[in-house]
Design an enzyme around this catalytic site. Sequence first.
Site: not given
Length: 605
Positions: A210, A326, A357
């Site tokens: 991320s 995601d 994710h």
Amino acid sequence: MKKILLTVLVVFAIKTTAQEKAIPVFKDGEAQIVAAFSDDSKWIRTDLWVETTFDSDGDGRLDRMHTAITRPLQTETEGLKLPVVYESSPYYSGVANGGRELFWNVKHELGETVPNPFHPEVKRTGKRPIISNSQIKTWVPRGYVVVHSSSPGTGLSDGAPTVGGDNESLAPKAVVDWLNGRVKGFASRTGNETVSAYWSTGKVGMTGTSYNGTIPLAAATTGVAGLEAIIPIAPNTSYYHYYRSNGLVRSPGGYLGEDIDVLYDFIHSGKEENRARNNKVIRDTEMANGMDRASGDYNNFWAGRDYINDMRPMKAALLMSHGFNDWNVMPEHSFRIYERAKEMGLPTQVYYHQNGHGGPPPMKMMNRWFTRYLHGVENNVEADAKAWIVRENDQRNEPTAYADYPNPAAKPVTFYLTPGAPKAGSLTLNSTISKGKEMLVDNYSFTADALAQADFTEHRLLYASPILKEDVHISGRSTITIKAASSKKAVNLSVYLVSLPWSKGRRIKITDNIITRGWADLQNHTSLTEGTPLKPGAFYEMTFNLQPDDQIIKKGQQIGLMIFSSDSEYTLLPKPGTELTIDLKGTKLILPIVGGENAFKKSIE
């Protein structure tokens, strides 16, 4: 004589054993766990501050980044030099607490100005010298040093968070430079005692998930020497693409009402005495003037936070990882960077799974990548398949190898729409029967899931293919050209590709219903940088991509195209009642199907 000889041999054996030094071990092109590196009680853990080239908090001195090192004892006692696995983050030292008051109000008309959300104070956490324990147990036993750093304006690092500004690229660059002896590191935040990385070979690999996966790419775009390889996992590669879609204000999945200033507030855990100045300069001036929630247009502010614009100096080998489902950091983020890196001739590989994710590549892939580019072991990783995709029912560590992504055998197939509202119309290969106009009425009270399952509703338009008699493999980006008119000067436009009939129940898989989706602002039909208000009732044609995907639609299903307006999980939510009219003759869907049109025709015969 025999006793003397035996004594000599024993002494020689003891000396030989004592002189053997622990070194990295490789087998089948992968770094192996070495017992001598695995005793965590003997690891050396220290922290320091690396000097950068910028002063982003305006205090008159160059910012220093708080950096932590974990290394095997042998780097101190035996003069062993090792490569580095490095992860940096804005999250290590605490984030803001709060509820919906932290997010923007989304219940208003497009273009309407609303009050700012609540701005929280972040309570800094964390202890020295441990910034984070991530990566350590994986890589130190395999013969690496692991480095962590807190990004600007967070934790014990100086500076201001800018959420994609230049300082967030230059900060990790400085750490790589320090690992190569090119900049200074200090034993304290303000002192002059220097610290060197005498145990470093200078070869650095970065990874993270991320935001922590964004930073490796940010560092690589500086072209810094020594950053040999990066493995970004679900990275945000453009803050415009994270908070906007084709001119439309769109929230990341799960965070309705988030925007770039909200993320700034969330991570601002740096010096308390610097926060007021940082807020004024970054959040309340640069972001407030540039983020433009009124139009959603792409501008210089967003271009400066889009890493695809900075890739020219990049030299690092790139292994991307992302999930096709995601809906927070959407799969286009990795796809666009992977495509550009290939065009640049960089060593590239991509790993996609079918979940949401996060999710790193299998350890074997990561190990081979770092072994090749950090240890310099010729393991022929360059000859491995370019794309590794986890099929729908497989485990994440069992991806299927493909020549590339999108699948080279995928060809664009054009589908046209036939009327059927308020029930379902058809997707057809025959353009001559696509005619007429159909209308829907916007109402965010109905979720996308409910709209897809409805047999009869005025709040969406749905077009379905014939029932598939054979599997259909979609690989790449689907594209829609839509000709539409709105009853207002602005309207949300949401497009989903779904698999029908809709699966229900507790055991449904993440791939069962949603194939892919996309959003757009019809005001941006001619330009991403300059939207223009719609003339109510006038038709406008717009073409845009849906999120990239690789999915096998099973026989017995239908491929459905659903068009609606406000998406209760992602878009602004204006007062219900806006009418959106679609001209079917001017609307078409292009799907990237493996085997092309012939494969699809075969699947429905």
